[in-house]
Scaffold this motif. Structure first.
Motif, PDB file in Angstrom:
ATOM      1  N   GLU A  54       0.827  -1.206   0.000  1.00 28.21           N
ATOM      2  CA  GLU A  54       0.000   0.000   0.000  1.00 28.21           C
ATOM      3  C   GLU A  54       0.863   1.257   0.000  1.00 28.21           C
ATOM      4  O   GLU A  54       0.559   2.240  -0.680  1.00 28.21           O
ATOM      5  N   CYS A  55       1.939   1.221   0.745  1.00 31.18           N
ATOM      6  CA  CYS A  55       2.862   2.349   0.812  1.00 31.18           C
ATOM      7  C   CYS A  55       3.466   2.629  -0.566  1.00 31.18           C
ATOM      8  O   CYS A  55       3.498   3.770  -1.024  1.00 31.18           O
ATOM      9  N   ARG A  69       4.069   5.959  -5.277  1.00 32.46           N
ATOM     10  CA  ARG A  69       4.283   5.919  -6.729  1.00 32.46           C
ATOM     11  C   ARG A  69       3.313   6.851  -7.449  1.00 32.46           C
ATOM     12  O   ARG A  69       3.690   7.560  -8.382  1.00 32.46           O
ATOM     13  N   LYS A  70       2.058   6.883  -6.992  1.00 32.79           N
ATOM     14  CA  LYS A  70       1.064   7.766  -7.606  1.00 32.79           C
ATOM     15  C   LYS A  70       1.466   9.238  -7.475  1.00 32.79           C
ATOM     16  O   LYS A  70       1.067  10.065  -8.279  1.00 32.79           O
ATOM     17  N   MET A  71       2.256   9.546  -6.459  1.00 35.75           N
ATOM     18  CA  MET A  71       2.672  10.922  -6.209  1.00 35.75           C
ATOM     19  C   MET A  71       4.091  11.199  -6.706  1.00 35.75           C
ATOM     20  O   MET A  71       4.685  12.209  -6.349  1.00 35.75           O
ATOM     21  N   ARG A  72       4.648  10.282  -7.513  1.00 30.18           N
ATOM     22  CA  ARG A  72       6.026  10.386  -8.027  1.00 30.18           C
ATOM     23  C   ARG A  72       7.023  10.486  -6.883  1.00 30.18           C
ATOM     24  O   ARG A  72       7.906  11.337  -6.860  1.00 30.18           O
ATOM     25  N   ASP A 118      10.631  15.004   1.969  1.00 37.09           N
ATOM     26  CA  ASP A 118      10.801  15.133   0.522  1.00 37.09           C
ATOM     27  C   ASP A 118      11.203  13.754   0.033  1.00 37.09           C
ATOM     28  O   ASP A 118      12.345  13.332   0.182  1.00 37.09           O
ATOM     29  N   ARG A 119      10.237  13.062  -0.526  1.00 35.50           N
ATOM     30  CA  ARG A 119      10.489  11.687  -0.975  1.00 35.50           C
ATOM     31  C   ARG A 119      10.416  11.598  -2.502  1.00 35.50           C
ATOM     32  O   ARG A 119      10.106  10.565  -3.066  1.00 35.50           O
TER      33      ARG A 119
END
Length: 67
Positions: free
Chosen positions: A27-28, A33-36, A52-53
Motif C-alpha cells: 500500500e505504501c 508511486r502515484k505521487m512520483r 521530501d520523498r
C-alpha cells in the motif's frame, strides 16, 4: 498473500507516525508511486525526516553516493 506487517515494521524508518500504511509495504509503494515519490525506506534518516520523498531527491542522493 499474507501481509507481514509486524516484520515489515522492524525495517520501516518512516517517521510519519499517523500513517495507516506503515508496515504495509504494498500500500505504501502504491501510494507514493502515484505521487512520483519513493517510500521512506529508500532514504537515509536525515533525508527521510524532511518528507521530501521525490524521485528527484532520490536521484540526487544516488548521484552524490549518499544512497
Amino acid at each position: 498473500m499474507e501481509c507481514k506487517r509486524d516484520k515489515n515494521l522492524k525495517n520501516c524508518n518512516c517517521s510519519y507516525d499517523p500513517c495507516p500504511k506503515k508496515g504495509i509495504c504494498c500500500e505504501c509503494l502504491h501510494y507514493h508511486r502515484k505521487m512520483r515519490q519513493l517510500p521512506a525506506c529508500f532514504f537515509p534518516p536525515e533525508y527521510e525526516k524532511t518528507y521530501d520523498r521525490s524521485f528527484e531527491l532520490f536521484a540526487k542522493l544516488v548521484s552524490e553516493g549518499k544512497v
